[in-house]
Design an enzyme around this catalytic site. Structure first.
Site, mmCIF file in Angstrom:
data_model
loop_
_atom_site.group_PDB
_atom_site.id
_atom_site.type_symbol
_atom_site.label_atom_id
_atom_site.label_comp_id
_atom_site.label_asym_id
_atom_site.label_seq_id
_atom_site.Cartn_x
_atom_site.Cartn_y
_atom_site.Cartn_z
ATOM 1 N N LYS A 35 103.578 69.110 17.496
ATOM 2 C CA LYS A 35 104.629 68.903 16.533
ATOM 3 C C LYS A 35 106.094 69.565 17.112
ATOM 4 C CE LYS A 35 103.195 70.352 12.628
ATOM 5 N NZ LYS A 35 101.836 70.777 13.021
ATOM 6 N N ARG A 92 100.312 83.962 20.488
ATOM 7 C CA ARG A 92 100.178 84.146 18.925
ATOM 8 C C ARG A 92 98.953 84.615 18.623
ATOM 9 N NH1 ARG A 92 103.185 78.700 16.904
ATOM 10 N NH2 ARG A 92 101.649 79.172 15.453
ATOM 11 N N ARG A 144 97.923 78.293 24.757
ATOM 12 C CA ARG A 144 99.495 78.381 24.413
ATOM 13 C C ARG A 144 100.014 79.654 24.708
ATOM 14 N NH1 ARG A 144 101.316 74.536 19.549
ATOM 15 N NH2 ARG A 144 100.608 76.629 18.168
ATOM 16 N N ARG A 189 103.257 71.038 3.611
ATOM 17 C CA ARG A 189 101.691 71.372 4.202
ATOM 18 C C ARG A 189 100.750 71.131 2.955
ATOM 19 N NH1 ARG A 189 102.667 74.302 8.937
ATOM 20 N NH2 ARG A 189 100.731 74.934 10.013
HETATM 21 P P1 AMP Z 1 102.819 76.980 12.413
HETATM 22 O O1 AMP Z 1 103.480 77.658 13.219
HETATM 23 O O2 AMP Z 1 103.599 75.721 11.645
HETATM 24 O O3 AMP Z 1 101.483 76.686 12.881
HETATM 25 O O4 AMP Z 1 102.689 77.988 11.214
HETATM 26 C C1 AMP Z 1 102.112 79.091 11.514
HETATM 27 C C2 AMP Z 1 101.575 79.868 10.201
HETATM 28 O O5 AMP Z 1 102.495 79.889 9.299
HETATM 29 C C3 AMP Z 1 100.432 78.959 9.445
HETATM 30 O O6 AMP Z 1 99.135 79.056 9.984
HETATM 31 C C4 AMP Z 1 100.561 79.326 8.081
HETATM 32 O O7 AMP Z 1 99.806 80.562 7.836
HETATM 33 C C5 AMP Z 1 102.184 79.725 7.738
HETATM 34 N N1 AMP Z 1 102.875 78.323 7.530
HETATM 35 C C6 AMP Z 1 103.689 77.659 8.257
HETATM 36 N N2 AMP Z 1 104.035 76.629 7.362
HETATM 37 C C7 AMP Z 1 103.605 76.850 6.181
HETATM 38 C C8 AMP Z 1 103.754 75.948 4.971
HETATM 39 N N3 AMP Z 1 104.398 74.847 5.058
HETATM 40 N N4 AMP Z 1 103.108 76.392 3.843
HETATM 41 C C9 AMP Z 1 102.178 77.627 4.100
HETATM 42 N N5 AMP Z 1 102.091 78.180 5.305
HETATM 43 C C10 AMP Z 1 102.720 77.793 6.366
#
Ligand code: AMP
Length: 218
Positions: A15, A162, A129, A90
């Site tokens: 994504k 990460r 990654r 989400r």
């Molecule tokens: P991502 O980089 O999008 O995978 O996001 C990393 C982390 O940020 C996720 O595993 C959540 O802990 C938090 N996070 C990101 N977007 C959201 C969201 N829309 N709602 C809640 N937590 C989020």
């Protein structure tokens, strides 16, 4: 006329990579909730400290703080024409909040590409990654390695893994996705906005399919 695109898909499906490419080609802002949390973490803000405990466990940050962070972000001038939303919404509550905030601007979600891949592919991709500390450029040790190990090709900053890209956390994040985010697939399908995209193809092919799908929706 605004264009808001919600990119749906499990962690590791690509994504973020696609959102960056689409943002460059469409000139729409790239709004990544994960990047916003990571930025807050790096700057040690209160929001960053709160988010960290959830992110490290692979859990979702509570809806109220996430929603208000996104509300502030899309009110900024670079989102006047719209945005590519990556990682938000989400949960069903976030999707409803998004609908409300966009309607305040006289806008709506125009299209929702749902990028999918098998769980084994997601784990392999995500756990290999590496991310650039300076600007978040993404590499993969097998599929797209940097020219020099551990260093970003673009800005020479250090690459790091990460915490939430470690195998156990990735597996947990996929489970959280299936439980909490999958209902959005039906929600947007019923609204006639969903477009299915096969995320196992090469990056360029996925982009091609996305561009074609977005043309058909706008
Ligand atoms: P991502 O980089 O999008 O995978 O996001 C990393 C982390 O940020 C996720 O595993 C959540 O802990 C938090 N996070 C990101 N977007 C959201 C969201 N829309 N709602 C809640 N937590 C989020």
């Amino acid at each position: 006329m605004t264009i808001f695109i919600v990119l749906l898909g499990p962690p590791g499906v690509g994504k973020g990579t696609q959102a960056k490419i689409l943002s460059e080609t469409t000139k729409l802002a790239h709004v990544s909730s994960g990047d916003l949390f990571r930025e807050n973490l790096k700057n040690q803000t209160e929001l960053g400290k709160l988010a960290k405990s959830y992110m490290d466990k692979g859990e979702l940050v509570p809806d109220d703080v996430t929603i208000s962070m996104i509300r502030d972000r899309i009110a900024r001038p670079d989102c006047e024409a719209g945005a590519i939303l990556d990682g938000f919404p989400r949960t069903p509550a976030q999707a409803e909040a998004l609908e409300k905030m966009l309607s305040e601007f006289g806008s709506e979600v125009n299209a929702v590409p749902n990028i999918t891949a098998a769980e084994s592919v997601l784990v392999e991709r995500t756990s290999g990654r590496w991310t650039c500390r300076e600007s978040g450029h993404i590499y993969h040790q097998t599929f797209s390695p940097p020219k020099q190990a551990g260093i970003c090709d673009v800005d020479a900053s250090e690459l790091y893994q990460r915490d939430d890209d470690k195998v156990e956390t990735v597996t947990k994040r996929i489970r959280v996705y299936l439980d909490q985010t999958m209902p959005l697939v039906d929600y947007y399908r019923q609204a006639g906005k969903l477009v299915e995209i096969d995320g196992t193809q090469a990056v360029e092919q996925v982009t091609e399919k996305l561009v074609a799908a977005l043309k058909s929706k706008n």
